[in-house]
Design an enzyme around this catalytic site. Structure first.
Site, PDB file in Angstrom:
ATOM      1  N   HIS A  91      19.827 -18.087  56.394  1.00 38.40           N
ATOM      2  CA  HIS A  91      20.178 -18.888  55.225  1.00 38.40           C
ATOM      3  C   HIS A  91      19.422 -18.347  54.019  1.00 38.40           C
ATOM      4  CE1 HIS A  91      21.108 -22.821  57.668  1.00 38.40           C
ATOM      5  NE2 HIS A  91      21.649 -21.754  58.214  1.00 38.40           N
ATOM      6  N   GLU A 174      15.198 -18.592  56.775  1.00 39.84           N
ATOM      7  CA  GLU A 174      15.507 -18.730  55.349  1.00 39.84           C
ATOM      8  C   GLU A 174      14.966 -17.463  54.693  1.00 39.84           C
ATOM      9  OE1 GLU A 174      16.955 -21.387  53.730  1.00 39.84           O
ATOM     10  OE2 GLU A 174      17.098 -22.789  55.409  1.00 39.84           O
TER      11      GLU A 174
END
Length: 187
Positions: A91, A174
Site C-alpha cells: 500500500h 506501506e
C-alpha cells in the site's frame, strides 16, 4: 535482476513458487482512490472475524465470499486453490510494515490485537524494514513495524483474512507516505 548471478536469488526463483498480483483494484488505480467503481474499499471488505466467521479456519463448503466485491471473490477463490504460506500486500500512505491482527472483537483501536504468531510476524516485519532505512528509522513506528490494531483497527483486512481463514502469514507493507508518487521516485 540478480537471477543467475546471486545464488540465493537464483535458488529462490528456481525452488519456490512465487505469485505476483500486480493490482487488486484497477478501478481505484484509474480513479486514484482506495475505492473500486462500486465505492467499495477492498481492504475493508474481506469476511471479518467475529462477523462473517468465528473459527480460526473457515469451516464451510463456501469461502464466505457471498456479498463480497467481485475482486475479493476472485482473490478468495484463487487463494483457496493455492497453498500460500507467506504473503505481502503493498500500500501507500505511510512507511511501515503492519502485521496481524488488524482487528479482534473487543480490542479497542490503538490497542494491540496479538495473534498466536506475533513473534514470527515481528521478525518477518523487521526483516523487511531493516533494509528500508526511512522505514526502519521511523519516528512514528519503532523500527518501522506495527501491530495493525495498535496503529488503528479495521475490520475486513486482507492480511487478517489470509492469516485466519487460509493459514497464510501475510503482512501489509506501506511503502511510502506519498499515495501517488511520481514515477521518477519509484527506484
Amino acid at each position: 535482476t540478480q537471477y543467475g548471478t546471486d545464488s540465493r536469488i537464483t535458488d529462490l526463483v528456481d525452488k519456490e513458487i512465487i505469485w505476483i498480483v500486480p493490482l487488486l483494484n484497477p478501478d481505484g488505480q484509474a480513479a486514484q482512490t482506495r475505492y473500486n467503481a462500486n465505492r467499495i474499499d477492498l481492504n475493508r471488505s474481506f469476511p471479518a472475524y467475529g462477523t462473517a466467521y468465528t473459527d480460526n479456519w473457515f469451516n464451510s463448503d463456501t469461502l464466505g465470499e457471498s456479498g463480497c466485491a467481485v475482486e475479493i471473490q476472485n482473490i478468495m477463490r484463487w487463494s483457496s486453490e493455492n497453498t500460500f504460506v507467506l504473503a505481502a500486500n503493498f500500500h501507500g500512505g505511510s512507511t511501515v510494515v503492519n502485521y496481524p491482527y488488524d482487528h479482534i472483537p473487543g480490542i479497542a483501536s490503538g490497542d494491540p490485537a496479538i495473534c498466536p504468531d506475533d513473534n514470527l510476524f515481528k521478525n518477518l516485519s523487521l526483516r523487511y524494514s531493516l533494509y528500508n532505512t526511512p522505514m526502519y528509522e521511523s519516528t512514528e513506528f519503532t523500527q518501522g513495524i506495527t501491530n495493525g490494531s495498535e496503529w488503528y483497527s479495521i475490520q475486513g483486512s486482507m492480511q487478517d483474512w489470509s492469516y485466519r481463514f487460509m493459514g497464510c502469514d501475510e503482512v501489509t507493507i506501506e511503502l511510502a507516505d506519498t499515495k501517488w508518487p511520481n514515477a521518477s521516485t519509484l527506484p
